[in-house]
Design an enzyme around this catalytic site. Structure first.
Site, PDB file in Angstrom:
ATOM      1  N   THR A  50      -2.963  -2.612   3.953  1.00  8.00           N
ATOM      2  CA  THR A  50      -3.701  -1.899   2.924  1.00  8.00           C
ATOM      3  C   THR A  50      -5.164  -1.940   3.327  1.00  8.00           C
ATOM      4  O   THR A  50      -5.552  -2.786   4.126  1.00  8.00           O
ATOM      5  CB  THR A  50      -3.530  -2.595   1.559  1.00  8.00           C
ATOM      6  OG1 THR A  50      -2.133  -2.672   1.237  1.00  8.00           O
ATOM      7  CG2 THR A  50      -4.239  -1.872   0.437  1.00  8.00           C
TER       8      THR A  50
ATOM      9  N   THR B 172      -2.975   2.633   0.585  1.00 11.07           N
ATOM     10  CA  THR B 172      -1.961   1.973   1.403  1.00 11.07           C
ATOM     11  C   THR B 172      -0.747   2.869   1.603  1.00 11.07           C
ATOM     12  O   THR B 172      -0.505   3.806   0.836  1.00 11.07           O
ATOM     13  CB  THR B 172      -1.504   0.671   0.717  1.00 11.07           C
ATOM     14  OG1 THR B 172      -0.628  -0.044   1.563  1.00 11.07           O
ATOM     15  CG2 THR B 172      -0.799   0.962  -0.597  1.00 11.07           C
TER      16      THR B 172
ATOM     17  N   VAL C 223       6.689   0.680  -5.652  1.00 15.65           N
ATOM     18  CA  VAL C 223       5.239   0.755  -5.833  1.00 15.65           C
ATOM     19  C   VAL C 223       4.698  -0.660  -5.873  1.00 15.65           C
ATOM     20  O   VAL C 223       5.191  -1.494  -6.637  1.00 15.65           O
ATOM     21  CB  VAL C 223       4.874   1.512  -7.128  1.00 15.65           C
ATOM     22  CG1 VAL C 223       3.361   1.481  -7.354  1.00 15.65           C
ATOM     23  CG2 VAL C 223       5.374   2.946  -7.070  1.00 15.65           C
ATOM     24  N   GLY C 224       3.725  -0.943  -5.047  1.00 11.03           N
ATOM     25  CA  GLY C 224       3.098  -2.257  -5.033  1.00 11.03           C
ATOM     26  C   GLY C 224       1.914  -2.334  -5.971  1.00 11.03           C
ATOM     27  O   GLY C 224       1.815  -1.596  -6.950  1.00 11.03           O
ATOM     28  N   ASP C 225       0.986  -3.211  -5.647  1.00  6.17           N
ATOM     29  CA  ASP C 225      -0.160  -3.435  -6.527  1.00  6.17           C
ATOM     30  C   ASP C 225      -1.283  -2.431  -6.322  1.00  6.17           C
ATOM     31  O   ASP C 225      -2.103  -2.217  -7.211  1.00  6.17           O
ATOM     32  CB  ASP C 225      -0.709  -4.848  -6.323  1.00  6.17           C
ATOM     33  CG  ASP C 225      -1.209  -5.089  -4.906  1.00  6.17           C
ATOM     34  OD1 ASP C 225      -0.581  -4.575  -3.969  1.00  6.17           O
ATOM     35  OD2 ASP C 225      -2.216  -5.789  -4.732  1.00  6.17           O
TER      36      ASP C 225
ATOM     37  N   GLY D 201      -1.995  -7.562   0.787  1.00  7.59           N
ATOM     38  CA  GLY D 201      -0.960  -8.585   0.893  1.00  7.59           C
ATOM     39  C   GLY D 201       0.241  -8.284   0.021  1.00  7.59           C
ATOM     40  O   GLY D 201       0.509  -7.117  -0.304  1.00  7.59           O
TER      41      GLY D 201
ATOM     42  N   GLY E  90       2.143  -7.335  -2.719  1.00  7.53           N
ATOM     43  CA  GLY E  90       1.793  -6.675  -3.969  1.00  7.53           C
ATOM     44  C   GLY E  90       2.530  -7.198  -5.173  1.00  7.53           C
ATOM     45  O   GLY E  90       1.992  -7.235  -6.277  1.00  7.53           O
TER      46      GLY E  90
END
Length: 348
Positions: free
Chosen positions: A201, A219, A230-232, A253, A255
């Protein structure tokens, strides 16, 4: 009654800060204070912070500057973690996430699971500017981008395709799908270890000539993820958070760990209470460590076996960062040029 309320607040602030000083361990870095325009980014953002400060010195708003900075990484086919050239999901499709936050207005915009658009950060800015929403996802986000003139492109480079094929050819039970398991099961950590090198990211925050603060995170997410994951990064308060009167923070990192702890918001609130950017980032790392209870996410010492990194700046121009595991560096640019600085960490 007013005096009592203020006293209680001050007491809680003092107690919390004192408590933080006793739980935070690991490496600390001398504070870095920067006067004037400044931009910070994750370690892969040296060119991004240089571009952002150049734009700011030319009169750009901080939000436009940081987006211009991360566009360099989004369009770089050799960076397999962001934008064009990013590693795809489990079906070989590149899905991108991004979020922006504009300090002066307090507005935010984000996109998630966006396919076929090279610059998700630009689309996130349009969500902020041209809608009454904050987050658009998947096909809806792509249609919105096309409505505003973005072209649909094939973002899967030959390098990324070959990586995906190798992953498919060696696929066994070590993917991101998990069978039923309990909190003490350790054998399911293989997928996490397999993907440890594929978290990627870029975050970038900046203060402009007017003292305004803005942020962006963008990202391609976890390599070979379950489609739709979906991550952070596109979640306000997790992948980034910005308060024009306090400062800004962002992350890279794992997420999932950040999502479960809303760490960027936590970092900004810690800075509001008086923490330096580094101390606030370390506090967020400690929060994740204390909240990691599943055996598959821990090493033999009971520590998180994954990594999350945080980057922050405050209104006074202080910058700093911290990560859960090992030595790391972040990018900073100001009147003295762009450079890397060391980050603090919890565990060696």
């Amino acid at each position: 009654m007013l005096h009592t309320a203020v006293s209680r607040r001050d007491f809680l602030k003092t107690s919390t800060l004192a408590g933080a000083s006793t739980i935070l361990t690991g490496s600390r870095v001398p504070p870095t204070r920067i006067a004037g325009p400044v931009a910070i980014a994750s370690g892969n953002g040296l060119g991004a912070v240089a571009r952002a400060v150049e734009e700011i010195n030319g009169g750009a708003d901080a939000l436009d500057a940081v987006i211009s900075g991360v566009n360099l990484v989004e369009e770089d086919p050799n960076d397999t973690s962001v934008g064009y050239g990013g590693l795809p999901n489990a079906e070989g499709v590149v899905e991108l996430d991004s979020a922006v936050m504009h300090g002066p207005t307090g507005r935010a915009g984000a996109v998630a699971s966006l396919q076929g658009i090279k610059y998700p950060s630009k689309v996130a800015r349009l969500v902020l500017q041209r809608t009454d929403h904050v987050l658009l996802v998947a096909e809806g986000a792509q249609r919105f981008a096309r409505m505003h003139g973005f072209q649909i492109e094939d973002l899967l480079t030959e390098r990324a395709r070959e990586s995906w094929v190798r992953w498919r050819e060696n696929l066994s039970n070590r993917d991101d799908y998990l069978p039923p398991h309990g909190p003490d099961d350790r054998d399911l950590g293989e997928a996490l270890r397999r993907n440890e090198d594929h978290w990627g990211t870029i975050h970038c925050s900046a203060i402009d000539l007017n003292g305004h603060i803005s942020s962006v995170t963008t990202t391609s997410g976890l390599a070979f993820k379950i489609p739709g994951r979906v991550g952070d990064s596109p979640i306000i308060g997790a992948g980034l958070y910005c308060d024009n009167e306090v400062g800004a923070a962002g992350s890279t990192g794992r997420g999932e760990a950040n999502l479960e702890n809303c760490c960027s918001f936590l970092i900004v609130e810690r800075m509001r209470m008086g923490d330096s950017p580094e101390a606030a980032c370390l506090y967020a790392c400690q929060r994740i460590a204390e909240h990691t209870h599943l055996a598959r996410l821990q090493n033999e010492a009971g520590q998180p076996s994954f990594n999350v990194s945080f980057y922050a700046l405050n209104k006074a121009g202080e910058v700093g960062g911290a990560r859960i595991r090992g030595r790391g560096r972040m990018a900073v640019a100001d009147a003295n040029g762009a450079r890397h600085i060391r980050m603090a960490y919890l565990y060696e």
